[in-house]
Design a protein around this motif. Structure first.
Motif, short mmCIF file in Angstrom:
data_model
loop_
_atom_site.label_atom_id
_atom_site.label_comp_id
_atom_site.label_asym_id
_atom_site.label_seq_id
_atom_site.Cartn_x
_atom_site.Cartn_y
_atom_site.Cartn_z
N GLU A 142 2.30 2.45 -3.23
CA GLU A 142 1.53 2.73 -4.20
C GLU A 142 1.19 1.72 -5.33
OE1 GLU A 142 1.50 7.44 -4.99
OE2 GLU A 142 3.41 7.11 -4.17
N SER B 156 -1.61 20.51 7.21
CA SER B 156 -0.90 19.10 7.49
C SER B 156 0.50 19.02 7.32
CB SER B 156 -1.62 17.73 6.62
OG SER B 156 -2.85 17.76 7.04
N LEU C 277 -3.97 10.02 -5.42
CA LEU C 277 -3.27 10.85 -4.09
C LEU C 277 -2.65 12.25 -4.88
CD1 LEU C 277 -1.32 7.78 -2.50
CD2 LEU C 277 -3.49 8.60 -2.23
N THR D 296 0.91 -1.13 -0.03
CA THR D 296 -0.06 0.06 -0.01
C THR D 296 0.87 1.31 0.04
OG1 THR D 296 -1.85 -1.25 1.25
CG2 THR D 296 -1.88 1.15 1.06
N THR D 297 1.87 1.33 1.02
CA THR D 297 2.85 2.62 0.75
C THR D 297 3.53 2.64 -0.30
OG1 THR D 297 2.87 1.88 3.42
CG2 THR D 297 4.68 3.29 2.42
N PHE E 119 0.09 9.33 9.70
CA PHE E 119 -1.14 9.16 9.33
C PHE E 119 -2.07 10.42 9.52
CE2 PHE E 119 0.54 5.12 9.81
CZ PHE E 119 0.31 4.42 8.93
N GLU F 36 -2.71 12.48 7.16
CA GLU F 36 -3.51 12.21 5.76
C GLU F 36 -3.47 10.53 5.39
OE1 GLU F 36 -3.41 15.46 3.03
OE2 GLU F 36 -3.61 16.91 4.73
N THR F 37 -4.12 10.41 4.26
CA THR F 37 -3.91 9.05 3.86
C THR F 37 -2.26 8.53 3.46
OG1 THR F 37 -6.15 9.44 2.77
CG2 THR F 37 -4.84 7.53 1.96
N ASN F 38 -2.13 7.55 4.15
CA ASN F 38 -0.56 6.95 3.69
C ASN F 38 -0.79 6.53 2.18
OD1 ASN F 38 1.82 5.51 4.26
ND2 ASN F 38 0.68 3.56 4.27
N ARG G 53 -8.85 -0.99 4.60
CA ARG G 53 -8.60 -0.89 3.05
C ARG G 53 -9.29 -1.83 2.29
NH1 ARG G 53 -4.88 3.25 1.10
NH2 ARG G 53 -3.49 3.86 2.76
#
Length: 292
Positions: free
Chosen positions: A47, A278, A271, A44-45, A245, A247-249, A138
């Motif tokens: 992308e 932030s 993204l 996930t990180t 976190f 905002e969205t990772n 997720r």
């Protein structure tokens, strides 16, 4: 191979919309120099959801090539489409990954029987060590302890789980019900230390992208019985865990690496960059933690 300790869920650097190979290799080298125990590309990180299959294979290959066997590589290769997951796993296997991180199929919301059939098909078509990835935030699906235990007992390739429910009671049940040699990783940086105390083996971490030594040292300290040191490192990382976190990772962690001069801060849609407020919070936290 035994999988334990601190593994970084690596970001994927982009430049002009393409994979920035030089920045990626430099990031991997810095991670290993800092003492990280393992690397996880294309999660996930990283992308991975925005990559083509060809790009995903390339990112895994670069990671394996740069690691040079110094640390294990667990490659993200999951999908909500079993056939696609098989193809991605074959790419990871061909690239030389030591294991594959397999997310539970998202959106489809399969039953426990469906999950078992998914992992049996993966094992039959693309056999290699699998780490099941349970992240209901997720996927919309929470693989319960009894389901994970059933899969672990019936599919020998499933050797561990990345538990990202944030629910320590559930983690405890997973460790209790699964085979003794089953590896349980934290998928939430907030819960690494308590998970280790329950018998977990380590973490697949976001924050270790920016603080690999701290996370690796905390896991090592716990393993060595240096509980006070592990607690100190846990609390030292908590501000970083929170701000990663905001905002969205992986938006905050990639922005942080950009502030640290490790890569160009670039994302693939959908993204987008951090909101100004932030970004200010992130910069202040990194400064307080002596990272910028």
């Amino acid at each position: 191979m035994t999988f334990q300790g601190a593994y970084t869920a690596l970001v994927t650097p982009f430049k002009n919309g393409e994979i920035d190979q030089d920045a990626y290799r430099e990031l991997i080298e810095w991670q290993i120099e800092q003492g990280i125990d393992g690397l996880v590309p294309c999660g996930t990180t990283g992308e991975a959801a925005t990559m083509t299959h060809e790009e995903q294979g390339e990112v895994i290959r670069i990671c394996v090539e740069q690691a040079k066997g110094r640390v294990p590589v667990i490659a993200g290769a999951g999908s909500n489409n079993t056939k696609e997951a098989v193809n991605l796993t074959l790419l990871a296997k061909e690239a030389g990954a030591d294991a594959a991180l397999q997310i539970t199929p998202y959106y489809n919301k399969p039953t426990p029987a469906g999950l078992l059939a998914h992992f049996k098909a993966l094992s039959k078509e693309a056999s290699m060590p699998f780490i099941l990835y349970n992240v209901p935030g997720r996927t919309g699906l929470n693989a319960m302890p009894e389901t994970i235990a059933m899969i672990a007992n019936e599919v020998s390739d499933v050797i561990g789980v990345k538990e990202a429910t944030g629910n320590l009671s559930q983690v405890s049940d997973v460790i209790e019900q699964c085979p003794e040699d089953f590896s349980v990783f934290s998928g939430d940086d907030f819960t690494v230390l308590p998970l280790l105390s329950l018998g977990g083996c380590g973490v697949i971490s976001v924050v270790s992208n920016i603080a690999p030594k701290m996370m690796a040292d905390m896991c090592a300290a716990f393993k060595a019985g240096e509980i006070k040191k592990a607690q100190e490192l846990h609390f030292k990382m908590q501000p970083l865990n929170r701000v990663m976190f905001v905002e969205t990772n992986p938006i905050p962690v990639k922005t942080a690496l950009g502030m640290m001069g490790k890569l160009e801060t670039s994302f693939r849609l959908p993204l987008v960059p951090l909101m100004p407020e932030s970004e200010a919070t992130l910069k202040a936290t990194l400064s307080k933690c002596n990272l910028v």
